[in-house]
Design an enzyme around this catalytic site. Sequence first.
Site, PDB file in Angstrom:
ATOM      1  N   LYS A  56     -16.226  -3.076   6.251  1.00  0.00           N
ATOM      2  CA  LYS A  56     -17.527  -2.633   5.727  1.00  0.00           C
ATOM      3  C   LYS A  56     -18.681  -3.495   6.226  1.00  0.00           C
ATOM      4  CE  LYS A  56     -14.851  -1.316   1.756  1.00  0.00           C
ATOM      5  NZ  LYS A  56     -14.240  -1.853   0.526  1.00  0.00           N
TER       6      LYS A  56
ATOM      7  N   ILE B 205      -8.342  11.562   8.220  1.00  0.00           N
ATOM      8  CA  ILE B 205      -9.361  12.471   7.679  1.00  0.00           C
ATOM      9  C   ILE B 205     -10.628  12.301   8.516  1.00  0.00           C
ATOM     10  CG2 ILE B 205     -10.615  13.184   5.597  1.00  0.00           C
ATOM     11  CD1 ILE B 205      -7.584  13.294   5.156  1.00  0.00           C
TER      12      ILE B 205
ATOM     13  N   ARG C 260     -24.300  -6.670   5.025  1.00  0.00           N
ATOM     14  CA  ARG C 260     -23.555  -7.928   5.224  1.00  0.00           C
ATOM     15  C   ARG C 260     -24.103  -8.611   6.472  1.00  0.00           C
ATOM     16  NH1 ARG C 260     -17.188  -6.948   3.794  1.00  0.00           N
ATOM     17  NH2 ARG C 260     -17.506  -5.447   2.102  1.00  0.00           N
TER      18      ARG C 260
ATOM     19  N   GLU D  83      -0.477   8.117   7.663  1.00  0.00           N
ATOM     20  CA  GLU D  83      -1.381   8.967   6.879  1.00  0.00           C
ATOM     21  C   GLU D  83      -2.088   9.910   7.833  1.00  0.00           C
ATOM     22  OE1 GLU D  83      -4.383   6.723   4.861  1.00  0.00           O
ATOM     23  OE2 GLU D  83      -3.086   6.162   3.215  1.00  0.00           O
TER      24      GLU D  83
ATOM     25  N   GLU E  79     -10.039   2.779  -4.247  1.00  0.00           N
ATOM     26  CA  GLU E  79     -10.688   3.299  -3.036  1.00  0.00           C
ATOM     27  C   GLU E  79     -10.188   4.700  -2.697  1.00  0.00           C
ATOM     28  OE1 GLU E  79     -11.771  -0.825  -0.709  1.00  0.00           O
ATOM     29  OE2 GLU E  79     -10.146   0.377   0.119  1.00  0.00           O
TER      30      GLU E  79
ATOM     31  N   ASN F 251      -7.854  -2.333  -4.751  1.00  0.00           N
ATOM     32  CA  ASN F 251      -8.057  -3.764  -4.532  1.00  0.00           C
ATOM     33  C   ASN F 251      -8.075  -4.477  -5.877  1.00  0.00           C
ATOM     34  OD1 ASN F 251      -8.111  -3.898  -1.723  1.00  0.00           O
ATOM     35  ND2 ASN F 251     -10.227  -3.194  -1.670  1.00  0.00           N
TER      36      ASN F 251
ATOM     37  N   ARG G 163      -8.976  -7.245  -7.163  1.00  0.00           N
ATOM     38  CA  ARG G 163      -9.820  -8.450  -7.150  1.00  0.00           C
ATOM     39  C   ARG G 163     -11.277  -8.034  -7.170  1.00  0.00           C
ATOM     40  NH1 ARG G 163     -11.837  -7.627  -2.162  1.00  0.00           N
ATOM     41  NH2 ARG G 163     -10.440  -6.721  -0.633  1.00  0.00           N
TER      42      ARG G 163
ATOM     43  N   LYS H 176       0.812  -1.221   0.000  1.00  0.00           N
ATOM     44  CA  LYS H 176       0.000   0.000   0.000  1.00  0.00           C
ATOM     45  C   LYS H 176       0.843   1.268   0.000  1.00  0.00           C
ATOM     46  CE  LYS H 176      -3.696  -0.169   2.662  1.00  0.00           C
ATOM     47  NZ  LYS H 176      -4.578  -0.495   3.810  1.00  0.00           N
TER      48      LYS H 176
HETATM   49  P1  ADP Z   1      -7.685  -2.043   4.560  1.00  0.00           P
HETATM   50  O1  ADP Z   1      -6.799  -2.282   3.380  1.00  0.00           O
HETATM   51  O2  ADP Z   1      -7.195  -2.715   5.811  1.00  0.00           O
HETATM   52  O3  ADP Z   1      -9.133  -2.282   4.276  1.00  0.00           O
HETATM   53  P2  ADP Z   1      -7.923   0.819   4.070  1.00  0.00           P
HETATM   54  O4  ADP Z   1      -6.699   1.619   3.834  1.00  0.00           O
HETATM   55  O5  ADP Z   1      -8.741   0.462   2.862  1.00  0.00           O
HETATM   56  O6  ADP Z   1      -7.542  -0.493   4.892  1.00  0.00           O
HETATM   57  O7  ADP Z   1      -8.867   1.573   5.128  1.00  0.00           O
HETATM   58  C1  ADP Z   1      -9.976   0.962   5.722  1.00  0.00           C
HETATM   59  C2  ADP Z   1     -10.876   2.009   6.323  1.00  0.00           C
HETATM   60  O8  ADP Z   1     -10.198   2.756   7.327  1.00  0.00           O
HETATM   61  C3  ADP Z   1     -11.369   3.055   5.342  1.00  0.00           C
HETATM   62  O9  ADP Z   1     -12.495   2.632   4.642  1.00  0.00           O
HETATM   63  C4  ADP Z   1     -11.668   4.225   6.260  1.00  0.00           C
HETATM   64  O10 ADP Z   1     -12.893   4.043   6.936  1.00  0.00           O
HETATM   65  C5  ADP Z   1     -10.576   4.128   7.271  1.00  0.00           C
HETATM   66  N1  ADP Z   1      -9.417   4.936   6.879  1.00  0.00           N
HETATM   67  C6  ADP Z   1      -8.330   4.518   6.212  1.00  0.00           C
HETATM   68  N2  ADP Z   1      -7.444   5.514   6.026  1.00  0.00           N
HETATM   69  C7  ADP Z   1      -7.981   6.598   6.578  1.00  0.00           C
HETATM   70  C8  ADP Z   1      -7.544   7.969   6.749  1.00  0.00           C
HETATM   71  N3  ADP Z   1      -6.374   8.380   6.308  1.00  0.00           N
HETATM   72  N4  ADP Z   1      -8.387   8.821   7.388  1.00  0.00           N
HETATM   73  C9  ADP Z   1      -9.585   8.408   7.874  1.00  0.00           C
HETATM   74  N5  ADP Z   1     -10.031   7.164   7.770  1.00  0.00           N
HETATM   75  C10 ADP Z   1      -9.257   6.252   7.134  1.00  0.00           C
END
Ligand code: ADP
Length: 454
Positions: free
Chosen positions: A237, A203, A338, A200, A275, A290, A292, A116
């Site tokens: 989710k 947000i 879900r 990061e 995403e 993702n 897939r 990532k």
């Molecule tokens: P994973 O790969 O483990 O699913 P993600 O990077 O897709 O992780 O993040 C999963 C969830 O975490 C996002 O859908 C969001 O709700 C929250 N999230 C991730 N990064 C941030 C961010 N920088 N600020 C706020 N929420 C975040």
Amino acid sequence: MINKILIANRGEIAVRIIRACREMGISTVAVYSDIDKEALHVQLADEAICIGTAMAKDSYLKMDRILSAALATGADAIHPGFGFLSESSKFAGLCKKCNIIFIGPSADTILKMGDKSEARKTMMKAGIPVVPGTKSPITSIEEGVKIGSKIGYPLMIKASAGGGGKGMRLVKCSETFKECFDKARQEAKNGFGDDRLYLEKYIENARHIEFQILADQFGNVIHLGERDCSIQRRHQKLIEEAPAYGISDELRQEMGSMAVRAAKEIGYTNAGTVEFILDEENNYYFIEMNTRLQVEHGITEMVTGIDIVKEQIRIADSKKLDIKQEDIKIKGHAIECRINAEKPAENFLPSPGQIKNLHMPGGCGVRIDSAIYHNYIIPPNYDSLIAKLIVHDDCRESAIKKLIGVLGEFVIEGLDTNTDFLFSIVSNDKFKHEGVDTGFVEKFLNESRMMTVS
Ligand code: ADP
């Protein structure tokens, strides 16, 4: 020509893929662990091969056995579904070596996006906005603290190899950085065998908005619109909808073209999801891709009328996309819940067991993707997802009404599920009228607790 597909997965997604194959006149091979011998995917496939014992590492993750099963049955291709080997570049590479088509992108693409932190770098180069944060994984706590103070708090610590909400920590202030860092590192090491972490900016009041893309082997890339997946528990989710509430056509077009650009930048093929996090001012930031099929692909199918699994198979079979971007029309509104075998009141603790009584609702615009049946024993070894309830109607308001009706009708007895919890979320006025953000479930839980106390 793909004539036979081995499905390297189980549960509802294996059943979903078998159904698509059947409609396309393609034979299917199921693989299963010994505990799954009565599972629906085994019963529905044309052939089935046992590949080991219950623990995923001894069966559904055994690359050599799955490949042997494919070779022994003469399968032309393997569909990995999601989870298990779906994002293993090694497995995709091995399929190629064995002359078996892997239904997904190339091993190289999976590798590129699977890291990532690397993916962020690639997207930055392509001019796609990413969440402010580190350019590379951090090497020590000291470096992390230093960069953390530059980014500002709150911030997220994330695992480079992360997925499924694991290896991720929200850090509210610098004093707790070390503790969170250690926990995230340990979780990443245990979960992925890779403890590299990156940072990061967090947000606040964000929404999770993702774009479904399809890319053929001839450079044609389209997007099928967005999904709002903000209703999450533990960063996983729970409820998804398409299209996203209150997003203007302009923003949809802009974010969609960014998703297409991201896919083109890496020479992506097959179905994938880009995403983004969307903030309160409608600024969007790439978080990951993702490589897939997603759990929630069904809602996009309902609003576009496109069968994504069939498209995946056609693309893997070297067919050109015969849909153009201008052909994509979003019709109505779809929402997915879900349904998990879990106890929401006990921090969503998984709750496997035997289904003693089952009634699944139906009706116009109701779709249930599931592999459960009366008396089926849900094994404790796999994901707690047991059914995806999808509704489709003219608009969000009528889709929610439909969802409330069918959730109320659903009966699963013998074990705990989250259906009542889902029912209370979709019946909540804030969910109905104000839209949602990723903090919704936590706020909802806190409010319910306060109501119980008072
Ligand atoms: P994973 O790969 O483990 O699913 P993600 O990077 O897709 O992780 O993040 C999963 C969830 O975490 C996002 O859908 C969001 O709700 C929250 N999230 C991730 N990064 C941030 C961010 N920088 N600020 C706020 N929420 C975040």
